[in-house]
Write an enzyme that holds these catalytic residues in place. Structure first.
Site, PDB file in Angstrom:
ATOM      1  CD  GLU A 155      -8.803  -0.861   3.968  1.00  0.00           C
ATOM      2  OE1 GLU A 155      -8.335  -0.615   5.101  1.00  0.00           O
ATOM      3  OE2 GLU A 155      -9.018   0.015   3.127  1.00  0.00           O
ATOM      4  CG  ASN A 193      -1.808   1.150   1.351  1.00  0.00           C
ATOM      5  OD1 ASN A 193      -1.773   2.053   0.500  1.00  0.00           O
ATOM      6  ND2 ASN A 193      -2.634   1.175   2.378  1.00  0.00           N
ATOM      7  NE  ARG A 223      -6.064   1.774  -0.125  1.00  0.00           N
ATOM      8  CZ  ARG A 223      -6.019   2.903   0.561  1.00  0.00           C
ATOM      9  NH1 ARG A 223      -4.908   3.285   1.164  1.00  0.00           N
ATOM     10  NH2 ARG A 223      -7.079   3.662   0.623  1.00  0.00           N
ATOM     11  CG  HIS A 234     -12.755   4.025   3.102  1.00  0.00           C
ATOM     12  ND1 HIS A 234     -13.461   4.952   3.851  1.00  0.00           N
ATOM     13  CD2 HIS A 234     -11.453   4.266   3.344  1.00  0.00           C
ATOM     14  CE1 HIS A 234     -12.627   5.718   4.514  1.00  0.00           C
ATOM     15  NE2 HIS A 234     -11.386   5.342   4.218  1.00  0.00           N
ATOM     16  NE  ARG A 273      -9.770  13.081   3.915  1.00  0.00           N
ATOM     17  CZ  ARG A 273      -9.787  11.773   3.663  1.00  0.00           C
ATOM     18  NH1 ARG A 273     -10.849  11.228   3.097  1.00  0.00           N
ATOM     19  NH2 ARG A 273      -8.772  11.014   3.961  1.00  0.00           N
TER      20      ARG A 273
END
Ligand code: ADP
Length: 406
Positions: free
Chosen positions: A383, A7, A90, A179, A240
């Site tokens: 993940e 990743n 990823r 996601h 965010r």
């Protein structure tokens, strides 16, 4: 069979080596501050972790250091890099090109590059990671697993924005989500834990970490999700803003003299829990301050829980109900206060949290009350395992292809 999962972020590179037969993590770690003089490498096997300060000028150097740490030293988990059978990467943005994981070819790399406009930091770093692995492990299959792929099933009414249609045609402006690998994992794991087929359940999955998103999964098919063209949309997050009135953007540009970069930084890096509390983007710190009576911290977590609650309501309307709500991510897994606030007052909708189960810590667990019509389940996401499984499936498939001998 061992799968290396990579990743690659803009200045970091996380990895796991997974034995896909037992699904055990053999080793894992991360390289931080790649490209800067104070870069370092953290490498762990089981509970043991070592941190090594080492100059990592780029992602290729990081991959080389990672591979060395897997084969060298008394506790090296493998003897040679030839014991790595394939690599899964990823990739954040797969646009409308990819609705599933694929074997990386020159054409796939071209598309990842083309899509970098939508996720500049992430897709370009991922390409560097792919290139580095191709150089160091040239005869191994490399697989791309996209965060967006799971949401390619969204219907146009969910993924289109009500702006001039030509802009969708010209720039591909639409909802892609993010996601996706996490939502896919927790949905299938929740169904497995409940012993019911995913294809028979209406699910709402909530990934509540630093980045936060909610998805509606109707009988196994993703029908809506809260992140949009970029991961800025949807829920309030650590730094965010999530969805806001779009008119705030030109207002701030006019009144504060902000450039497009300034306003993007403000909404991505200075908003959310941090912006409201003025204390931290970290939920634990915000909760501590709220418990000490800090009003802005209290407001921040009230707003946060409310934003999750509203998406759950929306998605119940979209699917005409829900059978299971799944929670994951640092906040979803650990914050009993946030979970309580999210579900407070939802009894008339068949959603009741069991307050003692909600306080329990642990891993995979049901936290809904026995009388709750809707099951609420906490499932830590994984993940990396999903990426390793996809990679293995593609290796398996490609080994079944008999080469054409003309
Ligand atoms: P990322 O999205 O970077 O993987 P995580 O899933 O680790 O992030 O989630 C990080 C968030 O989880 C932070 O806001 C952190 O404060 C929060 N968190 C972790 N543990 C707890 C806890 N015990 N109580 C409340 N929040 C927590």
């Amino acid at each position: 069979m061992n799968i290396l999962v990579i990743n690659a972020g803009s200045s970091s590179l996380k990895y796991q080596l997974i034995d896909i037969v037992t699904e055990k993590v053999i080793a894992k770690g991360l390289c931080e501050r790649v490209g800067s003089k104070d870069s370092f490498h953290k490498h762990g096997i089981d509970e043991d972790e070592v941190v090594i300060d080492t100059f990592l000028p780029d992602h290729k150097a990081a991959i080389e250091v990672v591979l060395r740490s897997l084969v060298e030293g008394p506790r090296a988990p493998i003897h040679s890099v030839s014991e790595i059978d394939a690599v899964g990467h990823r990739i954040v943005q797969g646009g409308a090109y990819f609705n599933q994981s694929v074997v990386i070819t020159p054409d796939v790399k071209d598309k990842i590059l083309e899509l970098a406009e939508l996720a500049p930091l992430h897709n370009l770093s991922a390409l560097q990671g792919i290139k580095a692995c191709e150089e160091v492990l040239p005869d191994r299959l490399q697989v791309a697993v996209f965060d967006t792929a799971f949401f390619q099933t969204l219907p146009p009414k969910a993924y289109m924005y009500p702006i001039p249609y030509e802009l969708y045609q010209k720039y591909g402006i639409r909802k892609y989500g993010a996601h996706g690998t996490s939502h896919r994992y927790i949905a299938s794991r929740a169904a497995e834990l409940l012993g019911e087929p995913l294809s028979e359940l209406k699910m709402i999955t909530c990934h509540l970490g630093n980045g936060c998103s909610v998805s509606a999964i109707d009988h196994g098919v993703a029908v809506d999700t809260s992140m949009g063209l970029t991961p800025l949309d949807g829920l309030m997050m650590g730094t965010r803003s999530g969805a806001i009135d779009p008119a705030i953007v030109p207002f701030l540009m006019d009144h504060e003299g902000l450039s497009t970069q300034d306003v993007s930084d403000l909404l991505n890096k200075q908003s959310g829990l941090l912006g409201i509390s003025g204390i931290s983007n970290d939920m634990r710190t915000v909760q501590e301050a709220a418990q000490e009576g800090n009003e802005r911290a209290l407001l921040a977590y009230d707003m946060y829980a409310n934003s999750v609650k509203k998406y759950i309501g929306q998605y119940m309307a979209v699917m005409a109900g829900v059978d299971v709500i799944v929670l994951t991510g640092g906040i979803g897994e650990n914050s009993s206060i946030i979970r309580r606030l999210i579900f407070a007052g939802m009894q008339p909708m068949g959603i009741v949290v069991d307050s003692s189960k909600n306080e329990q810590r642990g891993f995979e667990r049901l936290i809904s009350h026995d009388k709750s019509k809707v099951r609420i389940i906490v499932v830590p996401t994984n993940e990396e395992l999903m990426i390793a499984r996809d990679t293995y499936a593609l290796v398996h498939k490609s080994s079944q292809i008999v080469p054409y001998k003309g």
